[in-house]
Design an enzyme around this catalytic site. Sequence first.
Site, short mmCIF file in Angstrom:
data_model
loop_
_atom_site.label_atom_id
_atom_site.label_comp_id
_atom_site.label_asym_id
_atom_site.label_seq_id
_atom_site.Cartn_x
_atom_site.Cartn_y
_atom_site.Cartn_z
CD GLU A 172 -127.91 77.21 56.16
OE1 GLU A 172 -128.05 78.28 55.54
OE2 GLU A 172 -128.29 76.06 55.99
CD GLU A 176 -113.52 78.19 36.52
OE1 GLU A 176 -112.24 78.83 36.59
OE2 GLU A 176 -113.75 77.68 35.52
CG HIS A 206 -122.89 74.29 50.64
ND1 HIS A 206 -123.59 74.19 49.50
CD2 HIS A 206 -122.60 72.85 51.09
CE1 HIS A 206 -124.02 72.77 49.19
NE2 HIS A 206 -123.26 71.90 50.04
CG ASP A 247 -121.10 74.30 46.94
OD1 ASP A 247 -121.49 75.42 46.97
OD2 ASP A 247 -122.24 73.44 46.50
NE ARG A 269 -124.84 79.92 33.38
CZ ARG A 269 -125.63 79.50 34.20
NH1 ARG A 269 -126.88 79.02 33.51
NH2 ARG A 269 -125.48 79.63 35.40
C1 GRF Z 1 -129.68 78.05 52.70
O1 GRF Z 1 -129.93 76.89 53.28
C2 GRF Z 1 -128.22 78.07 52.39
O2 GRF Z 1 -127.23 77.59 53.09
C3 GRF Z 1 -128.04 77.66 50.80
O3 GRF Z 1 -129.75 78.11 50.33
C4 GRF Z 1 -130.56 78.08 51.49
C5 GRF Z 1 -131.13 79.56 51.37
O4 GRF Z 1 -132.10 79.84 52.44
N1 GRF Z 1 -127.15 78.12 50.02
P1 GRF Z 1 -132.52 81.52 52.77
O5 GRF Z 1 -133.14 82.16 51.38
O6 GRF Z 1 -131.13 82.01 53.24
O7 GRF Z 1 -133.60 81.23 54.05
#
Ligand code: GRF
Length: 207
Positions: free
Chosen positions: A179, A147, A114, A150, A70
């Site tokens: 979002e 680290e 998130h 979320d 990684r």
């Molecule tokens: C979204 O729901 C975001 O909150 C999460 O992963 C998803 C990604 O969706 N971290 P996209 O690829 O932006 O459509």
Amino acid sequence: MSTAKTPVAILLSGRGSNATALITAAQDPDFPARICLVLSNNLDAPGLDMARAAGLPTLAIDHRSFGKDRAAHERAIHAALEDSGAQAVCLAGYMRLLTPYLTTAWAGRMLNIHPSLLPSFPGLHTHERALAAGVRLHGCTVHLVTEGMDEGPILGQAAVPVLPGDTPDLLAARVLQQEHGLYPLALRHFLTQNPATAPNGAALVVA
Ligand code: GRF
């Protein structure tokens, strides 16, 4: 009058709808970011095609070619981010857990979105878990990456009602719409630190 733009890179693994929202926002001359690179760990990510179609530099660094190493994968990502001139990074559906190498290198300069109202429901399957918990409000959070998964400082949140008859998919779609509004608002505020652009309140939708 246009604003001086900060170079920002996006990391994604999949469909890239949040990346699309950021790219669209950044096309506004007054938005304080320009997207300098869209990078994926997944060669087939639809989000990479979308970014290419938008005329942006893209790069895929397949984690599978690094096996279990990684750190080596993250070193390659870090080098690509540095080469792009990025001063900040937005994770937008980047589905790899980060090691302290990358979170330290980009501490205070890496954002994530998130799909829950953190600190509730960190991790995966947030919409199923919100429905199972019986919460009446759900939503999304933009936060700085640290680290712990979320766990970083919250930059902005948007809430949606949980409605009778909701399924995980219905709820996910309602959250995703928020979002797409929240991430550009939070990035704008992060880059300008202007109280007038603070996303809290502006993006808050309460039933
Ligand atoms: C979204 O729901 C975001 O909150 C999460 O992963 C998803 C990604 O969706 N971290 P996209 O690829 O932006 O459509």
